[in-house]
Design a protein around this motif. Structure first.
Motif, short mmCIF file in Angstrom:
data_model
loop_
_atom_site.label_atom_id
_atom_site.label_comp_id
_atom_site.label_asym_id
_atom_site.label_seq_id
_atom_site.Cartn_x
_atom_site.Cartn_y
_atom_site.Cartn_z
N TRP A 34 41.74 50.17 45.05
CA TRP A 34 41.38 48.81 44.63
C TRP A 34 40.85 48.09 45.87
CZ3 TRP A 34 41.76 46.04 40.00
CH2 TRP A 34 41.58 44.65 40.11
N THR A 42 42.68 39.40 42.66
CA THR A 42 43.43 40.65 42.73
C THR A 42 44.89 40.51 42.33
OG1 THR A 42 42.00 41.60 44.40
CG2 THR A 42 44.26 42.42 44.34
N LYS A 51 46.54 46.13 36.13
CA LYS A 51 45.88 47.15 36.95
C LYS A 51 46.96 47.72 37.88
CE LYS A 51 41.62 45.95 35.61
NZ LYS A 51 40.72 46.81 34.84
N PRO A 53 46.69 50.09 40.81
CA PRO A 53 46.12 51.00 41.80
C PRO A 53 47.22 51.59 42.69
CG PRO A 53 45.80 48.75 42.49
CD PRO A 53 46.41 48.69 41.11
N VAL A 56 45.34 50.12 47.99
CA VAL A 56 44.57 48.88 48.11
C VAL A 56 43.89 48.88 49.47
CG1 VAL A 56 44.71 46.37 48.32
CG2 VAL A 56 46.03 47.55 46.54
#
Lengths: 333, 279
Positions: A34, A42, A51, A53, A56
């Protein structure tokens, strides 16, 4: 469905200080990664766990992605330049005032101080069904919950809907398209440039993404050519609140006018489709004509040709027509 | 449940490739072990015209329409998933309508011509198919039972393709209600189908679609094999030669008109078959 835990899931955080290092990380982690720019969008995604991820990549430490360079022919804005810097930059204010105006209209001063131009352009849609983690088309599912009887779709699209009815949230994007800007993208095969108009894609092209960026690609800079500098231009954003709100509809225009006749034009509308729409029919309709009432009426009609409002957003048709008229009538050098 | 995981696409491609490579190796080994075919009976050959019609004009046209529609469906369905993005939805449903039209035409045409029975797989066809399969896998020459116009493997392929086709069409037509078309605006609730059932519809559509990928791989592989060139050519030109007819088919099971080389009407074939059976 999203779990509102107010606590992010765990992920591995990388803070590269060079672009090559960031690219390497994106290549290595692909869709698991991400990209974090200003972080204004975010953390909602991560806290809601919509989301998840595993990696990051924070671009905040990469200096080469920041700053504004201008020469006679073009203006280059690094993707990690903050919206406040964009709004206050003297060259931008004098040559491309609508870019500064649109950046100034984003959210609040605090968000503009932290939020970046690249982040504003690449942010995901604000459709709450999607953001709440519903398994809609955009999330890889098979239904659009916003286009259902009784759905809350006051803010959704009236044009170019294709299964998904989400809209583009960016205020700056329409102005960049109106000024024929180009996006500089770094990917596996080096750097490429994409016209701002082609950078944004609708659901007919890819229902799960809003830009052409692939998982291992980064928007690194925005180039604005001098073509429209000094010409009449206009930006306006209509939202429910004066600050800290996304546009219901926004409009940007740039005109080439001489002897009272419009010779060339760019009219771009945001908030009505999944991508900022360049109104080519409108541009054609007004080229070669004086910006009088009759021309404005034709332009407005052309702008909403094919519009298919949803249950609660018919007002956007009238709003779009009026904004397009104003974007032509009120454009100033 | 919202749909099929597209990793299955790669699994099917892998299995398809495995089948192609495996068959190619076995077929090459078999070819080395098989002596050239014995010359046909001269009396029988004299009764067969130089060119035998294998596919008439309408069959060839409908085959290529089917091929184009299937290719369009697979390209528009899978290429965006593989990463090349383009506006695919409209092309996809139009190709789906063409496929549906083909299916309807094919069913009506088959019933009209009375050839439905040629696609029947009974005990006899199954045992012949098993014999041919054993022959293919055996090290030696093996017993080569010549089929009529269609071998059991052709008929089985047809039935599997038909099954996948019906599944993909039925689910695809339902899914069309969820997109804007020339005929209606998208309405996911028009049929009152539950979200869970829609999930099954999408899964079935996906399964049938990836099935088509495997079937198409096999079909194209057999079409481009040099030893099958005569069949592929017949799909372009319509005919096969007398030698190809006598070498690959049993004239009793697939009789042809002595003058024109065309298959006689279904009623005539039924009479001939009854004569052979001593009825």
């Amino acid at each position: 469905m999203a779990q509102i835990n107010d606590m992010m899931g765990s992920f591995e955080l990388f803070q590269p200080t060079e672009l090559d290092g960031a690219m390497d990380l994106l290549r290595r982690h692909g869709e698991e990664a991400w990209v974090l720019s200003g972080g204004m969008d975010t953390f909602d995604w991560l806290k809601d766990r919509a989301k998840r991820p595993t990696v990051v990549v924070d671009l905040g430490g990469i200096e080469e992605l920041k700053g504004i360079q201008a020469d006679n022919r073009t203006l280059r804005i690094g993707a990690m330049t903050t919206l406040t810097e964009v709004a206050n930059h003297s060259e931008i204010r004098s040559r491309f005032p609508i870019v500064a105006q649109s950046a100034e209209k984003v959210a609040t001063p605090q968000i503009r101080n932290q939020g970046t131009l690249g982040g504003n352009l690449c942010q995901d849609t604000r459709c709450w069904y999607y953001r709440a983690g519903w398994p809609c088309y955009r999330a890889g599912g098979n239904t659009c919950y916003a286009n259902a009887p009784g759905a809350l779709n006051r803010e959704h699209s009236i044009l170019e809907a294709n299964r998904c009815v989400a809209v583009t949230p960016s205020d700056v994007a329409p102005t960049l398209i109106a000024l024929d800007a180009e996006m500089e993208i770094r990917g596996r095969r080096g750097t490429r440039r994409v016209r701002a108009e082609d950078f944004f894609i609708g659901p007919a092209i890819d229902i799960t993404r809003m830009t052409v960026l692939q998982p291992s690609e980064l928007l690194t800079a925005i180039h604005i050519p001098d073509t429209w500098a000094g010409r009449p231009m206009y930006f306006e954003k209509v939202a429910d609140r004066k600050a800290w709100d996304f546009a219901l509809v926004n409009v940007a225009s740039a005109l080439e006018v001489s002897n009272g006749t419009i010779h060339d034009a760019r009219i771009v509308v945001g908030g009505v489709a999944a991508r900022p729409l360049r109104m080519r029919e409108t541009e054609r309709a007004i080229s070669g004509h004086a910006p009088n009432d009759q021309t404005l009426e034709v332009a407005a009609q052309a702008a909403v040709q094919g519009a298919r409002p949803l249950q609660f957003n018919e007002y956007k048709v009238a709003l779009t027509k009026n904004l397009v008229k104003r974007a032509i009538r009120e454009a100033r050098s | 449940m919202v749909g099929l995981g597209w990793d299955i696409f790669w699994a099917v491609v892998f299995l398809g490739a495995l089948f192609v490579v495996g068959h190619a190796i076995l077929a090459a080994r078999k070819k080395r072990a098989t002596p050239p075919p014995a010359p046909a009976d001269p009396d029988l050959a004299a009764r067969v015209p130089e060119k035998v019609t294998r596919h008439n004009g309408s069959a060839r046209i409908s085959h290529w329409v089917l091929a184009l529609a299937t290719l369009a469906l697979l390209i528009t369905g899978f290429v965006p998933i593989l990463g090349l993005q383009f506006p695919w939805v409209t092309i996809h449903w139009i190709a789906g309508i063409i496929l549906t039209g083909y299916l309807l035409y094919h069913v009506v045409d088959t019933v009209r011509r009375g050839t439905l029975g040629t696609m029947w797989i009974g005990r006899e066809e199954i045992s012949k198919g098993i014999e041919r399969l054993k022959g293919f896998f055996s090290k030696g020459q093996g017993a080569e039972e010549k089929p009529g116009k269609w071998g059991t493997e052709n008929i089985a392929f047809h039935h599997v393709t038909a099954l996948a086709g019906i599944a993909v069409i039925a689910t695809g037509l339902l899914m069309m209600f969820r997109v804007d078309t020339w005929f209606w605006s998208a309405n996911p609730y028009v049929l009152g189908i539950s979200d869970n059932l829609w999930g099954w519809v999408y899964v079935l559509h996906g399964v049938a679609a990836v099935g088509f990928v495997g079937l198409l791989m096999a079909h194209i592989y057999f079409a481009v094999r040099p030893d099958n060139f005569w069949i592929t050519r017949s799909m372009f030109k319509g005919w096969i030669t007398r030698d190809e007819y006598l070498g690959h088919h049993d004239p009793e099971l697939w009789p042809v008109d002595e003058g024109t080389g065309a298959s006689p009407p279904a009623s005539a074939r039924r009479t001939a078959a009854a004569d052979r059976a001593g009825d």
